[in-house]
Design a protein around this motif. Structure first.
Motif, PDB file in Angstrom:
ATOM      1  N   SER A 186       0.873  -1.165   0.000  1.00  0.00           N
ATOM      2  CA  SER A 186       0.000   0.000   0.000  1.00  0.00           C
ATOM      3  C   SER A 186       0.908   1.212   0.000  1.00  0.00           C
ATOM      4  N   LYS A 187       0.332   2.378   0.068  1.00  0.00           N
ATOM      5  CA  LYS A 187       1.117   3.608  -0.072  1.00  0.00           C
ATOM      6  C   LYS A 187       2.305   3.665   0.890  1.00  0.00           C
ATOM      7  N   GLY A 188       2.132   3.200   2.119  1.00  0.00           N
ATOM      8  CA  GLY A 188       3.215   3.310   3.089  1.00  0.00           C
ATOM      9  C   GLY A 188       3.613   2.022   3.762  1.00  0.00           C
ATOM     10  N   THR A 189       3.120   0.884   3.246  1.00  0.00           N
ATOM     11  CA  THR A 189       3.335  -0.393   3.916  1.00  0.00           C
ATOM     12  C   THR A 189       3.715  -1.479   2.929  1.00  0.00           C
ATOM     13  N   ILE A 190       4.592  -2.374   3.385  1.00  0.00           N
ATOM     14  CA  ILE A 190       4.928  -3.571   2.630  1.00  0.00           C
ATOM     15  C   ILE A 190       4.626  -4.759   3.536  1.00  0.00           C
ATOM     16  N   ARG A 191       3.721  -5.633   3.079  1.00  0.00           N
ATOM     17  CA  ARG A 191       3.300  -6.783   3.878  1.00  0.00           C
ATOM     18  C   ARG A 191       3.916  -8.066   3.324  1.00  0.00           C
ATOM     19  N   PHE A 192       4.274  -8.956   4.235  1.00  0.00           N
ATOM     20  CA  PHE A 192       4.914 -10.214   3.864  1.00  0.00           C
ATOM     21  C   PHE A 192       4.677 -11.219   4.980  1.00  0.00           C
ATOM     22  N   THR A 193       5.195 -12.416   4.806  1.00  0.00           N
ATOM     23  CA  THR A 193       5.095 -13.438   5.843  1.00  0.00           C
ATOM     24  C   THR A 193       6.481 -14.000   6.126  1.00  0.00           C
ATOM     25  N   ALA A 194       6.591 -14.715   7.226  1.00  0.00           N
ATOM     26  CA  ALA A 194       7.868 -15.365   7.544  1.00  0.00           C
ATOM     27  C   ALA A 194       8.173 -16.445   6.502  1.00  0.00           C
ATOM     28  N   GLU A 195       7.131 -17.023   5.921  1.00  0.00           N
ATOM     29  CA  GLU A 195       7.323 -18.039   4.890  1.00  0.00           C
ATOM     30  C   GLU A 195       7.750 -17.424   3.557  1.00  0.00           C
ATOM     31  N   GLN A 196       7.408 -16.173   3.339  1.00  0.00           N
ATOM     32  CA  GLN A 196       7.828 -15.436   2.139  1.00  0.00           C
ATOM     33  C   GLN A 196       8.385 -14.082   2.593  1.00  0.00           C
ATOM     34  N   PRO A 197       9.590 -14.119   3.192  1.00  0.00           N
ATOM     35  CA  PRO A 197      10.169 -12.867   3.704  1.00  0.00           C
ATOM     36  C   PRO A 197      10.622 -11.950   2.565  1.00  0.00           C
ATOM     37  N   LEU A 198      10.862 -10.720   2.929  1.00  0.00           N
ATOM     38  CA  LEU A 198      11.378  -9.772   1.937  1.00  0.00           C
ATOM     39  C   LEU A 198      12.816 -10.129   1.595  1.00  0.00           C
ATOM     40  N   PRO A 199      13.198  -9.979   0.338  1.00  0.00           N
ATOM     41  CA  PRO A 199      14.596 -10.214  -0.030  1.00  0.00           C
ATOM     42  C   PRO A 199      15.514  -9.209   0.677  1.00  0.00           C
ATOM     43  N   ASP A 200      16.651  -9.698   1.137  1.00  0.00           N
ATOM     44  CA  ASP A 200      17.599  -8.843   1.856  1.00  0.00           C
ATOM     45  C   ASP A 200      17.973  -7.597   1.066  1.00  0.00           C
ATOM     46  N   GLU A 201      18.207  -7.764  -0.233  1.00  0.00           N
ATOM     47  CA  GLU A 201      18.644  -6.622  -1.038  1.00  0.00           C
ATOM     48  C   GLU A 201      17.552  -5.553  -1.126  1.00  0.00           C
ATOM     49  N   VAL A 202      16.292  -5.966  -1.065  1.00  0.00           N
ATOM     50  CA  VAL A 202      15.195  -4.995  -1.103  1.00  0.00           C
ATOM     51  C   VAL A 202      15.135  -4.234   0.218  1.00  0.00           C
ATOM     52  N   VAL A 203      15.304  -4.937   1.325  1.00  0.00           N
ATOM     53  CA  VAL A 203      15.320  -4.264   2.632  1.00  0.00           C
ATOM     54  C   VAL A 203      16.451  -3.242   2.677  1.00  0.00           C
ATOM     55  N   GLU A 204      17.618  -3.624   2.207  1.00  0.00           N
ATOM     56  CA  GLU A 204      18.750  -2.700   2.188  1.00  0.00           C
ATOM     57  C   GLU A 204      18.459  -1.490   1.307  1.00  0.00           C
ATOM     58  N   GLU A 205      17.835  -1.710   0.167  1.00  0.00           N
ATOM     59  CA  GLU A 205      17.489  -0.591  -0.722  1.00  0.00           C
ATOM     60  C   GLU A 205      16.463   0.331  -0.070  1.00  0.00           C
ATOM     61  N   ILE A 206      15.493  -0.242   0.612  1.00  0.00           N
ATOM     62  CA  ILE A 206      14.492   0.562   1.320  1.00  0.00           C
ATOM     63  C   ILE A 206      15.177   1.476   2.325  1.00  0.00           C
ATOM     64  N   VAL A 207      16.077   0.929   3.104  1.00  0.00           N
ATOM     65  CA  VAL A 207      16.764   1.723   4.131  1.00  0.00           C
ATOM     66  C   VAL A 207      17.629   2.796   3.478  1.00  0.00           C
ATOM     67  N   ARG A 208      18.368   2.445   2.439  1.00  0.00           N
ATOM     68  CA  ARG A 208      19.217   3.436   1.758  1.00  0.00           C
ATOM     69  C   ARG A 208      18.383   4.578   1.165  1.00  0.00           C
ATOM     70  N   ARG A 209      17.271   4.230   0.527  1.00  0.00           N
ATOM     71  CA  ARG A 209      16.422   5.261  -0.073  1.00  0.00           C
ATOM     72  C   ARG A 209      15.797   6.163   1.008  1.00  0.00           C
ATOM     73  N   ARG A 210      15.364   5.567   2.089  1.00  0.00           N
ATOM     74  CA  ARG A 210      14.769   6.379   3.172  1.00  0.00           C
ATOM     75  C   ARG A 210      15.841   7.260   3.799  1.00  0.00           C
ATOM     76  N   MET A 211      17.045   6.743   3.980  1.00  0.00           N
ATOM     77  CA  MET A 211      18.136   7.572   4.513  1.00  0.00           C
ATOM     78  C   MET A 211      18.397   8.769   3.601  1.00  0.00           C
ATOM     79  N   ALA A 212      18.345   8.543   2.300  1.00  0.00           N
ATOM     80  CA  ALA A 212      18.578   9.637   1.339  1.00  0.00           C
ATOM     81  C   ALA A 212      17.492  10.699   1.440  1.00  0.00           C
ATOM     82  N   GLU A 213      16.270  10.307   1.809  1.00  0.00           N
ATOM     83  CA  GLU A 213      15.218  11.295   2.014  1.00  0.00           C
ATOM     84  C   GLU A 213      15.448  12.095   3.286  1.00  0.00           C
ATOM     85  N   ILE A 214      15.930  11.414   4.314  1.00  0.00           N
ATOM     86  CA  ILE A 214      16.151  12.098   5.608  1.00  0.00           C
ATOM     87  C   ILE A 214      17.392  12.985   5.542  1.00  0.00           C
TER      88      ILE A 214
END
Length: 114
Positions: free
Chosen positions: A84-112
């Motif tokens: 959704s606009k501000g949320t990413i939903r997943f499960t422990a059986e289908q976790p987020l890929p590590d590289e996507v989590v890292e990209e999310i953090v890097r992009r958010r850091m660039a905004e801050i």
């Protein structure tokens, strides 16, 4: 332990380990992030601004990058996940890929810290 670790320690497995892994990855990308609460959920903060929040619901886990632009930027890498606009939903059986989590953090850091 901090606010985020304490909150995650209360969760049942396998969601706890999955969210702990995501938070650990976020901390490795943003080691200066601090624990806090934002919008009532455990969150990492950077320079006093929310970097990423995490939550567990009955049927899914969520991360909140606090930025629709960040969610939109990584959406192409998240086929099969609920977004959704501000949320990413997943499960422990289908976790987020590590590289996507890292990209999310890097992009958010660039905004801050433009």
């Amino acid at each position: 332990m901090g606010t985020v670790d304490d909150a995650l320690a209360e969760l049942p497995e396998p969601g706890r380990s999955c969210l702990q892994h995501i938070v650990a990855m976020a901390r490795s990308v943003a080691p200066e992030a601090t624990d806090g609460v934002s919008y009532g959920m455990p969150a990492l903060k950077l320079d006093g601004k929310p970097l990423m929040g995490v939550a567990a619901a009955a049927r899914h886990l969520s991360i909140f990058p606090f930025s629709p632009a960040v969610v939109e930027a990584v959406a192409g890498s998240l086929d099969g996940y609920s977004l959704s606009k501000g949320t990413i939903r997943f499960t422990a059986e289908q976790p987020l890929p590590d590289e996507v989590v890292e990209e999310i953090v890097r992009r958010r850091m660039a905004e801050i810290r433009p």
